[in-house]
Design an enzyme around this catalytic site. Structure first.
Site, PDB file in Angstrom:
ATOM      1  N   THR A  17       0.829  -1.210   0.000  1.00 25.03           N
ATOM      2  CA  THR A  17       0.000   0.000   0.000  1.00 25.03           C
ATOM      3  C   THR A  17       0.857   1.251   0.000  1.00 25.03           C
ATOM      4  O   THR A  17       0.548   2.234  -0.691  1.00 25.03           O
ATOM      5  CB  THR A  17      -0.946  -0.002   1.210  1.00 25.03           C
ATOM      6  OG1 THR A  17      -1.775  -1.167   1.156  1.00 25.03           O
ATOM      7  CG2 THR A  17      -1.828   1.240   1.213  1.00 25.03           C
ATOM      8  N   LYS A  38      -8.487  -0.716  -5.082  1.00 26.76           N
ATOM      9  CA  LYS A  38      -8.330  -1.880  -4.216  1.00 26.76           C
ATOM     10  C   LYS A  38      -9.624  -2.686  -4.368  1.00 26.76           C
ATOM     11  O   LYS A  38     -10.649  -2.335  -3.775  1.00 26.76           O
ATOM     12  CB  LYS A  38      -8.125  -1.440  -2.768  1.00 26.76           C
ATOM     13  CG  LYS A  38      -7.914  -2.585  -1.786  1.00 26.76           C
ATOM     14  CD  LYS A  38      -6.453  -2.930  -1.615  1.00 26.76           C
ATOM     15  CE  LYS A  38      -6.254  -3.921  -0.471  1.00 26.76           C
ATOM     16  NZ  LYS A  38      -4.838  -4.251  -0.247  1.00 26.76           N
ATOM     17  N   SER A  42      -9.871  -6.700   3.477  1.00 24.92           N
ATOM     18  CA  SER A  42     -10.366  -7.173   4.767  1.00 24.92           C
ATOM     19  C   SER A  42      -9.705  -6.356   5.879  1.00 24.92           C
ATOM     20  O   SER A  42      -8.796  -5.563   5.623  1.00 24.92           O
ATOM     21  CB  SER A  42     -10.078  -8.668   4.942  1.00 24.92           C
ATOM     22  OG  SER A  42      -8.698  -8.941   4.772  1.00 24.92           O
ATOM     23  N   ASP A  51      -6.643   0.713   3.298  1.00 25.35           N
ATOM     24  CA  ASP A  51      -5.777   0.797   2.128  1.00 25.35           C
ATOM     25  C   ASP A  51      -6.483   1.478   0.962  1.00 25.35           C
ATOM     26  O   ASP A  51      -5.906   2.335   0.283  1.00 25.35           O
ATOM     27  CB  ASP A  51      -5.326  -0.603   1.691  1.00 25.35           C
ATOM     28  CG  ASP A  51      -4.459  -1.291   2.728  1.00 25.35           C
ATOM     29  OD1 ASP A  51      -4.001  -0.625   3.673  1.00 25.35           O
ATOM     30  OD2 ASP A  51      -4.235  -2.509   2.578  1.00 25.35           O
ATOM     31  N   GLU A 110      -4.323  -2.685  -6.499  1.00 26.19           N
ATOM     32  CA  GLU A 110      -3.594  -3.373  -5.430  1.00 26.19           C
ATOM     33  C   GLU A 110      -4.317  -4.637  -4.990  1.00 26.19           C
ATOM     34  O   GLU A 110      -5.509  -4.624  -4.685  1.00 26.19           O
ATOM     35  CB  GLU A 110      -3.426  -2.454  -4.214  1.00 26.19           C
ATOM     36  CG  GLU A 110      -2.575  -3.098  -3.129  1.00 26.19           C
ATOM     37  CD  GLU A 110      -2.544  -2.295  -1.841  1.00 26.19           C
ATOM     38  OE1 GLU A 110      -2.127  -2.853  -0.815  1.00 26.19           O
ATOM     39  OE2 GLU A 110      -2.963  -1.119  -1.860  1.00 26.19           O
ATOM     40  N   GLY A 111      -3.577  -5.741  -4.955  1.00 23.52           N
ATOM     41  CA  GLY A 111      -4.118  -6.992  -4.459  1.00 23.52           C
ATOM     42  C   GLY A 111      -4.144  -7.005  -2.936  1.00 23.52           C
ATOM     43  O   GLY A 111      -3.980  -5.978  -2.282  1.00 23.52           O
ATOM     44  N   ALA A 112      -4.348  -8.199  -2.377  1.00 24.49           N
ATOM     45  CA  ALA A 112      -4.365  -8.353  -0.921  1.00 24.49           C
ATOM     46  C   ALA A 112      -3.489  -9.544  -0.559  1.00 24.49           C
ATOM     47  O   ALA A 112      -3.584 -10.607  -1.183  1.00 24.49           O
ATOM     48  CB  ALA A 112      -5.787  -8.571  -0.417  1.00 24.49           C
ATOM     49  N   GLY A 113      -2.610  -9.353   0.410  1.00 23.03           N
ATOM     50  CA  GLY A 113      -1.702 -10.426   0.790  1.00 23.03           C
ATOM     51  C   GLY A 113      -0.668 -10.683  -0.287  1.00 23.03           C
ATOM     52  O   GLY A 113      -0.365  -9.810  -1.117  1.00 23.03           O
TER      53      GLY A 113
END
Length: 220
Positions: A17, A38, A42, A51, A110-113
């Site tokens: 981020t 995004k 979560s 984010d 932006e992805g997550a993890g």
């Protein structure tokens, strides 16, 4: 359609981020039309700024102003969704994401993890990049052990036929003896040249200044 770049990481908490928002702010300051998205987030429990909100604020964008799908529990999105009784409709999420792409020169998603961390029970950030016909910017923590994680992630991206436009090693909160040297080590061992070391920064403004030298990766 804009040039679409998915920002992913080798793991969670590696600075995705900060890098994404910093690049958005730097592009916006350079009068380049950019949108930050995004798709799913979560941990949206009000305990900290989200984010998706940071990305929107970095580019002073009117929409989206937050993640497209927000989940409260600080867990992998599909698990958080299950606990809240929410169904993750991947097709709808991709349609929403694509709807925000038009009208900009560059889109940062932006992805997550980490790359293969689940965004739904059947999809991850690699699928996100494939479905958006995007390139990938990879963020890794600048610490001991990162070279293995980075090379494995690069391999997975390239095997999917996706272009890695660059790698950013982000300095962790606690440095070790390798911090600051991993970018050079990767270049020496692979010959890959689009590698950058981001020092520890206090906020998005400092990140934007520090990341300005790699804006040409996004504009090329």
């Amino acid at each position: 359609m804009p040039r679409t770049i998915v920002v992913t990481g080798t793991d969670t908490g590696v600075g995705k981020t900060c890098v994404t928002a910093g690049l958005i702010k730097a592009l916006h300051a350079a009068s380049i039309s950019v949108v930050g998205i995004k798709p799913i987030e979560s941990g949206c429990d009000g305990s900290q700024i989200e984010d998706g909100v940071l990305l929107a604020e970095a580019g002073s964008q009117s929409q989206p102003t937050q993640a497209l799908l927000r989940l409260s529990a600080p867990l992998a999105p599909p698990l958080a969704a299950d606990r809240e009784g929410v169904e993750i409709d991947w097709s709808s999420l991709m349609n929403q994401t694509q709807g925000f792409l038009s009208g900009s020169e560059i889109a940062l998603v932006e992805g997550a993890g980490g790359l293969l961390s689940p965004l739904s029970w059947n999809h991850n950030t690699l699928d996100l990049a494939i479905d958006l016909s995007a390139e990938v910017l990879l963020v890794a923590s600048d610490k001991l052990g990162t070279l293995n994680h980075t090379l494995l992630t690069m391999q997975a991206i390239e095997q999917a036929g996706i272009t890695v436009i660059g790698i950013v090693f982000s300095a962790p909160e606690v440095r070790d003896d390798s911090t600051g040297s991993n970018a050079q080590s990767l270049m020496r061992s692979t010959g890959y040249e689009r590698v950058f070391s981001l020092p520890r920064v206090a906020g998005i403004n400092q990140a934007a200044e520090a990341l300005e030298p790699i804006l040409h990766w996004l504009k090329a």
